[in-house]
Structures are given as C-alpha cells and as structure tokens.
Design an enzyme around this catalytic site. Structure first.
Site, PDB file in Angstrom:
ATOM      1  N   PRO A 142       0.489  -1.200  -0.133  1.00 30.76           N
ATOM      2  CA  PRO A 142       0.100  -0.063   0.233  1.00 30.76           C
ATOM      3  C   PRO A 142       0.746   1.247   0.424  1.00 30.76           C
ATOM      4  O   PRO A 142       1.762   1.469   0.674  1.00 30.76           O
ATOM      5  CB  PRO A 142      -0.914  -0.402   1.281  1.00 30.76           C
ATOM      6  CG  PRO A 142      -0.148  -1.078   2.352  1.00 30.76           C
ATOM      7  CD  PRO A 142       0.226  -1.795   1.089  1.00 30.76           C
TER       8      PRO A 142
ATOM      9  N   VAL B 209       0.926   5.458  -0.603  1.00 33.77           N
ATOM     10  CA  VAL B 209      -0.380   6.941  -1.336  1.00 33.77           C
ATOM     11  C   VAL B 209       0.415   7.763  -1.518  1.00 33.77           C
ATOM     12  O   VAL B 209       1.176   7.310  -2.059  1.00 33.77           O
ATOM     13  CB  VAL B 209       0.258   7.606   0.239  1.00 33.77           C
ATOM     14  CG1 VAL B 209      -0.906   9.012   0.134  1.00 33.77           C
ATOM     15  CG2 VAL B 209      -0.196   6.827   2.223  1.00 33.77           C
TER      16      VAL B 209
ATOM     17  N   CYS C 222       2.863   2.862   9.201  1.00 32.80           N
ATOM     18  CA  CYS C 222       3.540   4.021   8.837  1.00 32.80           C
ATOM     19  C   CYS C 222       4.390   4.615  10.019  1.00 32.80           C
ATOM     20  O   CYS C 222       3.939   5.280  11.025  1.00 32.80           O
ATOM     21  CB  CYS C 222       2.380   5.386   8.617  1.00 32.80           C
ATOM     22  SG  CYS C 222       2.827   6.469   7.799  1.00 32.80           S
TER      23      CYS C 222
ATOM     24  N   LYS D 238      -0.240  -4.427   8.962  1.00 32.72           N
ATOM     25  CA  LYS D 238       1.089  -4.463   8.067  1.00 32.72           C
ATOM     26  C   LYS D 238       1.757  -3.881   9.366  1.00 32.72           C
ATOM     27  O   LYS D 238       0.729  -2.762   9.905  1.00 32.72           O
ATOM     28  CB  LYS D 238       0.849  -4.031   7.016  1.00 32.72           C
ATOM     29  CG  LYS D 238       2.423  -3.255   6.552  1.00 32.72           C
ATOM     30  CD  LYS D 238       2.541  -2.513   5.236  1.00 32.72           C
ATOM     31  CE  LYS D 238       3.652  -2.391   4.322  1.00 32.72           C
ATOM     32  NZ  LYS D 238       4.363  -1.761   5.175  1.00 32.72           N
TER      33      LYS D 238
ATOM     34  N   HIS E 267       6.842  -5.713   8.403  1.00 31.52           N
ATOM     35  CA  HIS E 267       8.076  -4.674   7.519  1.00 31.52           C
ATOM     36  C   HIS E 267       9.364  -5.117   8.764  1.00 31.52           C
ATOM     37  O   HIS E 267       9.545  -4.428   9.644  1.00 31.52           O
ATOM     38  CB  HIS E 267       8.201  -3.905   7.472  1.00 31.52           C
ATOM     39  CG  HIS E 267       9.073  -2.348   6.732  1.00 31.52           C
ATOM     40  ND1 HIS E 267       8.359  -1.640   6.407  1.00 31.52           N
ATOM     41  CD2 HIS E 267       9.613  -2.297   6.682  1.00 31.52           C
ATOM     42  CE1 HIS E 267       9.153  -0.607   5.976  1.00 31.52           C
ATOM     43  NE2 HIS E 267      10.436  -1.677   6.013  1.00 31.52           N
TER      44      HIS E 267
ATOM     45  N   ASN F 235       8.774  -7.963   4.608  1.00 29.91           N
ATOM     46  CA  ASN F 235       8.907  -6.522   3.460  1.00 29.91           C
ATOM     47  C   ASN F 235      10.345  -5.729   3.663  1.00 29.91           C
ATOM     48  O   ASN F 235      10.267  -5.723   5.428  1.00 29.91           O
ATOM     49  CB  ASN F 235       7.369  -5.764   4.060  1.00 29.91           C
ATOM     50  CG  ASN F 235       7.240  -4.436   3.472  1.00 29.91           C
ATOM     51  OD1 ASN F 235       6.631  -3.273   3.547  1.00 29.91           O
ATOM     52  ND2 ASN F 235       7.578  -3.802   2.121  1.00 29.91           N
ATOM     53  N   GLY F 236      10.449  -5.562   2.802  1.00 30.61           N
ATOM     54  CA  GLY F 236      11.718  -4.399   4.142  1.00 30.61           C
ATOM     55  C   GLY F 236      12.980  -5.365   2.429  1.00 30.61           C
ATOM     56  O   GLY F 236      13.071  -6.289   2.433  1.00 30.61           O
ATOM     57  N   ASN F 237      13.909  -4.339   2.031  1.00 32.73           N
ATOM     58  CA  ASN F 237      14.975  -5.077   1.190  1.00 32.73           C
ATOM     59  C   ASN F 237      15.115  -5.441  -0.424  1.00 32.73           C
ATOM     60  O   ASN F 237      15.960  -6.448  -0.700  1.00 32.73           O
ATOM     61  CB  ASN F 237      16.306  -6.030   2.070  1.00 32.73           C
ATOM     62  CG  ASN F 237      16.086  -5.507   3.649  1.00 32.73           C
ATOM     63  OD1 ASN F 237      16.380  -4.503   3.947  1.00 32.73           O
ATOM     64  ND2 ASN F 237      16.717  -6.293   4.028  1.00 32.73           N
TER      65      ASN F 237
ATOM     66  N   ALA G  26       7.600  -2.174  -1.755  1.00 34.64           N
ATOM     67  CA  ALA G  26       6.972  -1.224  -1.798  1.00 34.64           C
ATOM     68  C   ALA G  26       7.874   0.235  -3.249  1.00 34.64           C
ATOM     69  O   ALA G  26       8.046   0.211  -4.658  1.00 34.64           O
ATOM     70  CB  ALA G  26       7.144  -0.202  -0.714  1.00 34.64           C
TER      71      ALA G  26
END
Length: 398
Positions: A35, A37, A123, A162, A190, A223-225, A247
């Site tokens: 997701p 924005v 976030c 998340k 994340h 999530n990440g890298n 992302a």
C-alpha cells in the site's frame, strides 16, 4: 488483554481464514505490491499486474474520513473499476485509524469491493505521529487488539495487518502473536524499526521476520530489502515467508515481479528491467483508458520514479516534467496528458539512441558497481531500483 469489543448482530457467515483464504481466495501470492499513498492507485495496479504482481494493496485510507472517502480521490465506487472482480483482484484495501467504530464503518463501505481489509500499523511518518495511527499505535496493544478484532468479528471478509518490528526479537514475536489472537489472517512484517525511515532507513532485519513467521500460524509476508529479482527468492529462503511485499523497489521498476525466464541471462535481465520510457508510456496509456481518474500528483510521481535513471542526465526533460501543469478538469482521454506523453516519447527516442550505440556489449560490460553499497547499476535506459545514499557519519563533537 482487551476482550471482544463488539457483537455481530447479523447472521453468522463462514468466511475463509488463514491459509485457506490465502490459497483459495488470493491464489497463494508470492509477489505483493505494498500500500502506497498516491502511488498504488488503480492505474499502477493495472500496470503492476501486467508485470507479475499477484496481490496489490490500495493506498491507505484514513478511517476518520469515513463519510468523505467514497470519492474518486480515495476509492472510486461510481465507475465500478476499482475492486472489479475481473480486472482489479486480488485486492486488499488498507485503512488507518485509532477509533474502532469509525474503522468498522469505513471498512463496511468497501467490504464488497475487495478481498480483505488491512490495518496500517507500520507508517512511521510525522503525519502518522500527529494522527496517532500507523507505527505510533504500536505501544497501545489493547487499542490495536480492538481495531483488529472489531473487523474480524463484523466483516464478511478477513482482516490483515502490516506492522514494523521492535528492537528485540522477543517483543516483536509477542506483538505478532497478539495481532494473530485479535483476528489478523495475514501478517505483513516490515523488518525495520519505527525510527528507520528516510535517510535513516538502513536495512530491514530478516531475522526478526523469520522469527515472526515461525511463531504464528497464519501466512506472513516479508517487507524490506527487495530491490532486485534475486532478492525475492533469497528473502523467501531466509525468512521462510509465504510472499514478499515491495514498495519503493517496485515503484522504480514495475517489472520487479516479472516471472523468471528460461532464456539467456541477457534476455532475462531485459525482461526484468525493461526500458523505463516504454514503461512510462504504457502507464500513461492505462491512465488514459480508465474511467477512474488518476490524480495528477500520482501521475507525475510515477513518471519521475520510473525514468529516474535517465532524468539525472537528461536535465532538460527533468525540468520540463517538473513544470507540467494539468488542469484538474482536463480530459485525459482527449489529450490533457499530452505534455507528459511528449516528454516520455522524447525520452524514448534518446534512450533508443543510447542503447543502439551500446549494441554488441553485454549488460555485464555496460553495468557498473556502486562503490558505497556494492549494488549493481544498470545502463541508464533500463528500469532499475533506487536506493538512498547512506547518511554521512557525524563528525566528532556533533
């Protein structure tokens, strides 16, 4: 721990949960677009699915605006394109908020237009701190439990979450277990702390993600890298997760999730890193084809990211791109986007020229290695990831 905050007054409905939901409704996705924005909007979702994305989340919707968000700028219900079962699924709608009742009211309005509802607990931005949502809820476990559980009890579709990790593995694992107890049917971990953002983002901790995966019984996305295709399988192997979410990596290269090829290494690289000007033009074609209006800010943001490898060289095009003004009432189908199209066409002409001059050389010969990170830098006409330069070390006394 907080108890059940709401009672479902409607008839009990069986809904799929956990791995049954992951397999039978979502189709066992491994490649997930995060997701984002103003960036994971419908047009980008259409493009992403063409290049291998198997599950996509909408941009975050603030549940405080529950009476206002059913508009084209949030989720367009009028055209029927967003959440369309044939062209925009699987789809998870993400919300943020800190009021269980408002969150439920917002989620109810869209539960028949998506496959699940996600709660943003990750976030780290200042706006989330001021609004008390996202990662700034992670110290209020009772409230988080209520937010998840009210959706779990009252929606006809699953709820997912998340979140970011804590400084210790132990607290991260206990947090994940609480999210599962509350009713979350998929967890996206994340692997960064709340404080890791912007130039201080650093690397995500896959070891903590693996610990989460081993501690819960529901599917987990890492999530990440994730910058290159090679990172995907390495992440799945090292974390044991069911899928990877990207992302920024996917924003700079919409083909990040392109399927592995059995062809030569050169053609494989080109399928995973197409010419960015072609991606930009394809995205604009999608924008023009939709009845759902894409925000001007989303369009410009995507074009800057997609073509970033060359915009630092083609400074005149970068300047022109920044100065384009599109009227909010202008019709995309009737040419309002032509200034963007013209810039992308000129970029394509220049990139085709540069690629032609390099004919006969392999990508290994044309590529370089970034001295600071050790990451591979591809020729400037190809889509590729962007990484922020590390923050300079502070001098003594600072």
């Amino acid at each position: 721990m907080a108890g059940n905050p709401a009672v479902n007054s409607g008839p009990a409905k069986r809904k799929l949960a956990g791995y049954e939901f992951y397999r039978e409704v979502l189709g066992s996705p491994k490649y997930v677009v995060a997701p984002m924005v103003d960036q994971s909007e419908l047009a980008w979702r259409r493009l992403s699915r063409r290049y291998g994305a198997q599950l996509i989340y909408t941009p975050m919707i603030n549940a405080k605006a529950c009476r206002l968000f059913i508009r084209s700028s949030f989720f367009d219900l009028d055209t029927g394109e967003e959440g369309d079962p044939t062209t925009d699924r699987p789809l998870i709608v993400q919300f943020c908020g800190n009021d269980p009742d408002k969150l439920l009211k917002s989620a109810k309005a869209l539960e028949d237009r998506c496959d699940a509802v996600d709660i943003n607990l990750g976030c780290p931005q200042e706006i989330a701190k001021k609004g008390k949502y996202g990662a700034f809820l992670q110290d209020d476990w009772d409230l988080i439990y209520k937010l998840i559980n009210i959706l779990h009890v009252n929606l006809s579709i699953p709820v997912t979450a998340k979140f970011r990790v804590f400084s210790t593995v132990e607290k991260t694992v206990e947090y994940a277990k609480m999210l599962e107890r509350a009713g979350a049917q998929i967890l996206t971990c994340h692997g960064r702390l709340r404080e890791q953002r912007g130039q201080n983002a650093g690397l995500a901790d896959w070891a903590k993600i693996r610990a989460v995966k081993e501690s819960v019984s529901v599917p987990v996305f890492a999530n990440g890298n994730i910058l290159f295709q090679s990172d995907i399988e390495r992440c799945l192997r090292e974390t044991g997760c069911d899928g990877v979410m990207s992302a920024e990596g996917q924003l700079y290269n919409a083909a990040l999730f392109s399927a592995e090829s059995s062809h030569s290494p050169s053609s494989l690289a080109l399928s995973q890193h197409p010419r960015h000007s072609d991606l930009a033009l394809e995205y604009l074609d999608i924008v023009k084809s939709l009845k759902t209006r894409t925000s001007v800010s989303a369009i410009k943001g995507h074009l800057f990211k997609i073509m970033r490898p060359a915009l630092s060289r083609e400074t005149d095009l970068r300047e022109r791109l920044g100065k384009v003004v599109i009227k909010k009432t202008g019709s995309y189908a009737d040419g309002a986007l032509q200034p963007y199209v013209d810039i992308c066409l000129e970029m394509k002409e220049r990139m085709d020229r540069d690629a032609k001059q390099a004919e006969g050389k392999s990508l290994d010969e044309l590529g370089t290695i970034d001295e600071v990170t050790g990451f591979r830098v591809l020729p400037h006409w190809l889509a590729q990831p962007y990484w922020r330069p590390p923050r300079p070390a502070a001098s003594v006394g600072e």
